[in-house]
Motif scaffolding. Structure first.
Motif, PDB file in Angstrom:
ATOM      1  N   TYR A 115       0.704  -1.330  -0.197  1.00  0.00           N
ATOM      2  CA  TYR A 115       0.180   0.542   0.100  1.00  0.00           C
ATOM      3  C   TYR A 115       0.929   1.319   0.156  1.00  0.00           C
ATOM      4  CZ  TYR A 115      -4.145  -2.662   1.367  1.00  0.00           C
ATOM      5  OH  TYR A 115      -4.764  -4.078   1.186  1.00  0.00           O
ATOM      6  N   SER A 116       2.464   1.080  -0.036  1.00  0.00           N
ATOM      7  CA  SER A 116       2.753   2.023  -0.780  1.00  0.00           C
ATOM      8  C   SER A 116       2.188   2.915  -1.923  1.00  0.00           C
ATOM      9  CB  SER A 116       4.129   1.849  -1.048  1.00  0.00           C
ATOM     10  OG  SER A 116       4.384   1.383  -2.562  1.00  0.00           O
ATOM     11  N   ASP A 117       2.813   4.537  -1.342  1.00  0.00           N
ATOM     12  CA  ASP A 117       2.314   5.257  -3.148  1.00  0.00           C
ATOM     13  C   ASP A 117       1.954   4.851  -3.847  1.00  0.00           C
ATOM     14  OD1 ASP A 117       1.428   7.290  -1.284  1.00  0.00           O
ATOM     15  OD2 ASP A 117       3.170   8.806  -1.766  1.00  0.00           O
ATOM     16  N   GLY A 118       3.028   3.744  -4.628  1.00  0.00           N
ATOM     17  CA  GLY A 118       3.278   4.008  -6.032  1.00  0.00           C
ATOM     18  C   GLY A 118       4.370   2.578  -6.788  1.00  0.00           C
ATOM     19  N   PHE A 119       4.958   2.739  -5.476  1.00  0.00           N
ATOM     20  CA  PHE A 119       6.449   1.434  -6.111  1.00  0.00           C
ATOM     21  C   PHE A 119       6.804   1.436  -4.768  1.00  0.00           C
ATOM     22  CE2 PHE A 119       5.739   4.604  -8.680  1.00  0.00           C
ATOM     23  CZ  PHE A 119       6.017   4.289 -10.260  1.00  0.00           C
ATOM     24  N   PRO A 120       7.894   0.288  -4.918  1.00  0.00           N
ATOM     25  CA  PRO A 120       8.307  -1.125  -3.665  1.00  0.00           C
ATOM     26  C   PRO A 120       9.169  -0.121  -2.017  1.00  0.00           C
ATOM     27  CG  PRO A 120       8.211  -2.171  -5.685  1.00  0.00           C
ATOM     28  CD  PRO A 120       8.419  -0.792  -5.954  1.00  0.00           C
ATOM     29  N   LEU A 121      10.155   1.074  -3.203  1.00  0.00           N
ATOM     30  CA  LEU A 121      10.998   1.584  -2.714  1.00  0.00           C
ATOM     31  C   LEU A 121      10.566   2.800  -2.611  1.00  0.00           C
ATOM     32  CD1 LEU A 121      14.123  -0.962  -2.689  1.00  0.00           C
ATOM     33  CD2 LEU A 121      13.055  -0.466  -0.838  1.00  0.00           C
TER      34      LEU A 121
END
Length: 270
Positions: A143-149
């Motif tokens: 559920y990050s803003d869009g990317f893994p890191l």
């Protein structure tokens, strides 16, 4: 001096306070326990964030004995985060995805803390994919803003801090990885980073909202931060700071669960 990892962070509940860690392992969506939970509006199912609810910054999380728990800086009560529940539809940015509703007890606890009728959801095995405009097809995310890191350079933070009346630290920008021993704003030109086992690709600069201008310890806006960001980090009428990354093992035979990063590791950058 070679670039090294100086700090690592995970954020178990999206938009709540993070945890500084000495190392983390990966699962298929990114760092273990990073943005695995999310608060959503009880009526609409849309995600909630510090952008509109700065009080979320005051919810802290801890990992102990295999459990993740939450607490509030003004409340000694500790709430263990559930990992089961009824499957529901939720929305995060433009993505319509699913999550496990963590139940009425969790909803009541978090609603009382942030002053908003909300539900806590756990991602579990629910699938969410990164935007294929930037990331490879099939790239899974939490559920990050869009990317893994998300990576930032310590020198850039130090530069901004020197220009600002308020204190600016890595916590203002909510990264997973902080790199030291680089020039300020060197990250704007990075394409790839790697350690002895993990390859990381820059996919998109991180566009910033109001959150970096909030004091992460109080949840209150620091009026001197935004002008500094506008002066030094503005491009095309938008504020950018840090880089979004995807990751993969350098050795195809290594499973994601065996991948990890640690503070003090050297990082090759190109």
């Amino acid at each position: 001096m070679l670039p090294i990892i100086s700090q690592l962070f995970i954020y178990p509940i999206k938009s709540c306070a993070g945890i500084s860690v000495s190392s983390f392992q990966f699962d298929e969506t990114g760092p273990l326990l990073d943005r695995n939970w999310m608060l959503v509006d009880a009526k609409t199912g849309r995600y909630l964030s510090q952008r509109t609810l700065p009080k979320m910054a005051l919810i802290t999380t801890q990992v102990s004995g295999g459990n993740v728990s939450a607490s509030h800086i003004n409340n000694p009560e500790v709430f263990i985060l559930p990992t089961t529940g009824e499957l529901i539809d939720v929305g995060i940015w433009e993505d319509d995805v699913q999550g496990l509703d963590c139940g009425d007890e969790a909803a009541a606890w978090f609603s009382s803390v942030i002053g908003c009728d909300c539900r806590l959801v756990y991602q579990g095995d629910c699938l969410r994919l990164a935007d294929t405009k930037y990331a490879a097809e099939g790239t899974k995310v939490s559920y990050s803003d869009g990317f893994p890191l998300l990576v930032v350079a310590q020198a850039s933070i130090d530069f901004l801090n020197e220009k600002c009346e308020a204190n600016i630290g890595a916590e203002n920008f909510r990264p997973n990885i902080v790199i030291e021993n680089t020039d300020e704003f060197a990250e704007n030109g990075w394409a790839k980073l790697s350690t002895e086992s993990v390859a990381m690709s820059v996919v998109k600069p991180c566009q910033r909202c109001i959150i970096p201008a909030l004091n992460p310890s109080t949840g209150k806006r620091e009026t001197s931060i935004l002008p500094v960001l506008l002066k030094h980090c503005r491009r095309d009428k938008k504020i950018y700071f840090g880089q979004n990354l995807t990751f993969s093992p350098l050795d195809a035979d290594i499973e994601n669960q065996q991948l990890g990063l640690s503070v003090g590791q050297e990082v090759s950058i190109c």
